[in-house]
Design an enzyme around this catalytic site. Sequence first.
Site, PDB file in Angstrom:
ATOM      1  N   HIS A   1     111.364  15.233  60.034  1.00 51.34           N
ATOM      2  CA  HIS A   1     111.339  16.389  60.154  1.00 51.34           C
ATOM      3  C   HIS A   1     110.280  16.958  61.137  1.00 51.34           C
ATOM      4  CE1 HIS A   1     113.462  16.322  56.079  1.00 51.34           C
ATOM      5  NE2 HIS A   1     112.640  15.311  55.936  1.00 51.34           N
TER       6      HIS A   1
ATOM      7  N   SER B   1     104.255  24.387  89.290  1.00 50.80           N
ATOM      8  CA  SER B   1     105.145  25.772  89.231  1.00 50.80           C
ATOM      9  C   SER B   1     104.650  26.541  90.379  1.00 50.80           C
ATOM     10  CB  SER B   1     104.413  26.531  88.082  1.00 50.80           C
ATOM     11  OG  SER B   1     104.567  27.851  88.199  1.00 50.80           O
TER      12      SER B   1
ATOM     13  N   LYS C   1     100.263  24.067  86.531  1.00 53.21           N
ATOM     14  CA  LYS C   1     101.125  23.403  85.536  1.00 53.21           C
ATOM     15  C   LYS C   1     101.659  22.332  86.131  1.00 53.21           C
ATOM     16  CE  LYS C   1     103.726  25.541  82.792  1.00 53.21           C
ATOM     17  NZ  LYS C   1     104.946  26.083  82.159  1.00 53.21           N
TER      18      LYS C   1
ATOM     19  N   GLU D   1     113.709  17.151  81.411  1.00 57.67           N
ATOM     20  CA  GLU D   1     114.632  18.550  81.196  1.00 57.67           C
ATOM     21  C   GLU D   1     116.014  18.080  81.725  1.00 57.67           C
ATOM     22  OE1 GLU D   1     111.621  22.001  80.651  1.00 57.67           O
ATOM     23  OE2 GLU D   1     111.559  21.027  82.221  1.00 57.67           O
TER      24      GLU D   1
END
Length: 469
Positions: free
Chosen positions: A166, A287, A293, A300
């Site tokens: 979970h 970024s 970043k 992804e």
Amino acid sequence: MGDKKPTQRDSQRTWGGRFETKPDELMTRINASICFDKRLWREDIAASKAHAAMLREQGIISEADAAAILEGLDQIAAEYERDGVPERLELEDIHMTVESRLAELIGPAAGRLHTARSRNDQVATDFRLWVRNACDEAVCAIHNLQRALVVRADEHAETVMAGFTHLQVAQPVTLGHHLMAYYEMLRRDVSRFSDSRARMNESPLGSAALAGTGFPIDRERTADALGFDRVTANSLDSVSDRDFALDYLSAAAQCSLHLSRLAEELILWATSSFGFVKLSDEFSTGSSIMPQKRNPDAAELVRGHCGRIIGALTALMVTMKGLPLAYSKDMQDDKEPVFEARDLLTLSLQALAGMVETVEFVPERMRAAAAQGYSTATDLADWLVGEANVPFREAHHITGRAVKAAEERGCDLADLPIDVLKSIDERIDQRAFDVLSVDASVRSRRSYGGTAPERVREQIAAAKESLGL
Ligand code: ARG
């Protein structure tokens, strides 16, 4: 649609004999598949060579014509290898593109190649050969990713990490064990691609348009030349079956689903909240506005590509659904989803292997997370069962009270004073502390397939052997 001259005969086209007028420009565009099916050129030429050689052996075409055809096909292969395949929409597809070039090169003998065959069995054969090769490529790329996983698992067979259910800390596991879970998923993927390959390896060539042919062909001969295990049994099925492509796509979809899960874990683990990994510069991006970043774009995209691969499977299923026997032109739409899925899967497998090879694990963070959340509570319950002969359900209850006491004191289970534990249940003694550390916990999980380093090492050894590492 148009004001073109009404009686311009179209004898240019191979099928132009019965037509009075040229097709509309839109007809030509909607009909053409050359822009994408040119990817089948190697298979098309190989299948044509096998067919021509068989026609000669069976005495259906002459030695001289066969020799000219075979030589011409070799020359076309060399041209395409060097310059690519020309895209002339009026030639529709790769089959007619090759045949028309052959006619330019060797003259009328080229017209004999199409004896006892149709584009319907031709495309079924070419595409099967292509998909068969895509299965082999997939297996190869999966093996590379498995190798990367096994190497990293070996380095981290003892590295303690939080295991989750979970997405809540559950029990300590080892990182090696976690990585080997993906090895197992990929092992099943290899088996799915191999199964598909074995099932699809039948030759439809010689089924002709749909009904077979009256010429004395030898289908076994062409099947053999093209590396097929056997010939297909029903000509109607042969020209209208795309199960092989669907098998490939389902294997690809399931494999990409596994890749997506691994990608998702890398994304999650790279967040500052987890901090389990640092993705390498090679597989991260910055970024344009936030200089601090480091984004896990490759992971992804692997996660994203899975959606498109599942989409490809869905697309072809929906195309095939409800088609009457035998061939219908809808089936020309079978190729693009497969090509797309193959390209995305290959890239995903390669990129993920690169990420796994270069990712930096942060064992301190993994261990810290493992120690949180009373992850060794089950070990205390198990100890009560094993050492004090308490039924598991009761032991579970006692341990729950211990967790509550630790919570109230804001400490770990292992930091509870013995008299607090004894006041919860007097059967608990000093020896219980031995099982409360995360290391003791993973060491104790020695059941087959469990997370104990010795078990994980056995799995790694078997994996290495099967991967030739
Ligand atoms: N380009 C076609 C395809 O990919 C080849 C088969 C065409 N057959 C036909 N009878 N029109 O499906």
